[in-house]
Enzyme design. Structure first.
Site, PDB file in Angstrom:
ATOM      1  N   ASN A 180       0.877  -1.207  -0.088  1.00  0.00           N
ATOM      2  CA  ASN A 180       0.149  -0.066  -0.017  1.00  0.00           C
ATOM      3  C   ASN A 180       0.824   1.205   0.035  1.00  0.00           C
ATOM      4  OD1 ASN A 180      -2.731   0.993  -0.252  1.00  0.00           O
ATOM      5  ND2 ASN A 180      -2.434   1.499   1.934  1.00  0.00           N
TER       6      ASN A 180
ATOM      7  N   ASP B 122      -5.927   7.895   6.071  1.00  0.00           N
ATOM      8  CA  ASP B 122      -5.194   7.294   5.041  1.00  0.00           C
ATOM      9  C   ASP B 122      -3.694   8.021   4.723  1.00  0.00           C
ATOM     10  OD1 ASP B 122      -4.621   6.289   2.667  1.00  0.00           O
ATOM     11  OD2 ASP B 122      -6.841   6.286   1.816  1.00  0.00           O
TER      12      ASP B 122
END
Length: 299
Positions: A103, A204
């Site tokens: 990620n 995030d």
């Protein structure tokens, strides 16, 4: 406070836009579309984005000191030559796991590339828990694993004095800090410095400004928030016209513009009709602060 203005500069709709990085050499914004499997480069001059299609989910991109870029692709660290559209694998991680992918990733002030993994999602933010790990690709191209048991390895950055590493594991709903040793790249003494409020939703991507304050994009929260890592207080909220804000960076000639990526995956037709700019790239001006230029990978 100067007046904050928000503009969608690239509206062709990423599925999961992520990892915005300002490339000063090109005077352009780099970013990825993870599930769209492409690395993009948007020019403020042409106002167009070029894209390179890849063979796996690409989750982060970083500058490389020797030129061109490094990326995280599937479970690989890889080199990307832009003009040739050539990808070369540097190293693979999570070899013992069948369904993980990288990620978010970012380069530290000494030129090391930090990036973490997560399980492949069943639906956005729905996945097998604690399958991820945090890794560093060192300039000699060897890889170090820091820890595992991560849900969604996400935003990361370093304090201005390089003594603190900031890190987000999204499903902990927390922004964490570690003591950082710039000489060795070692991290320790993990602690939470901010817990997200319910309406802020999921933390995030993240970046730091020249005042040492953190900016965190809130996935499903439709905003970026500015935090003081010393006091743990939220200083500012900037709301965007899309819910799925994913990451942020500073860029432009003097790093006074903020770029925010967003996602459209997981949105039905009705939701998309209400938010036609979902998956777009946004430019925020008038924040009154500047960002820190990105560090290039030294390998």
């Amino acid at each position: 406070m100067s007046s904050v203005s928000i503009e969608c500069v690239a509206g062709e709709g990423c599925r999961i836009g992520e990892s915005p990085v300002w490339d000063d050499r090109e005077g352009a914004l780099l970013y990825v579309d993870i599930t769209g499997r492409k690395v993009c480069r948007w020019s403020p001059v042409t106002r167009q984005a070029q894209a390179i299609a890849l063979d796996a989910p690409v989750s982060s991109v970083a500058l490389r000191q020797s030129g061109d870029y490094v990326i995280t692709l599937g479970t690989r660290f890889a080199a990307l030559k832009w003009k040739e559209e050539l990808v070369t694998t540097i190293s693979q991680v999570d070899k013992d796991k069948a369904n993980t992918r990288f990620n978010d990733g970012k380069v530290d002030p000494a030129g090391r590339y930090f990036a973490g993994t997560m399980a492949e999602e069943i639906r956005p933010a729905v996945l097998e828990r604690r399958q991820g790990s945090l890794y560093t690709l060192l300039p000699d191209l060897s890889v170090v694993k820091h820890f595992d048991q991560v849900d969604i390895s996400n935003g990361l950055d370093w304090s201005l004095d390089h003594r603190t590493f900031f890190y987000i594991d999204s499903l902990s709903y927390s922004v964490d800090a570690f003591d950082y040793d710039l000489q060795t790249g070692k991290i320790g003494n993990r602690r939470s410095i901010y817990k997200l409020e319910k309406e802020e939703s999921i933390p995030d991507g993240m970046c730091i400004d020249t005042e040492g304050k953190l900016w965190v994009a809130c996935y499903d929260g439709g905003r970026v928030i500015r935090l003081d890592p010393e006091t743990g207080k939220r200083l500012q909220t900037v709301k965007l016209p899309v819910d799925k804000t994913t990451s942020c960076c500073f860029g432009g000639k003097d790093y006074s513009e903020m770029f925010v990526t967003s996602a459209s995956d997981g949105m039905d037709k009705e939701w998309l009709s209400r938010q036609p700019q979902a998956g777009g790239i946004f430019k925020i001006t008038g924040l009154g602060v500047k960002g820190v230029p990105p560090y290039p990978f030294a390998g």
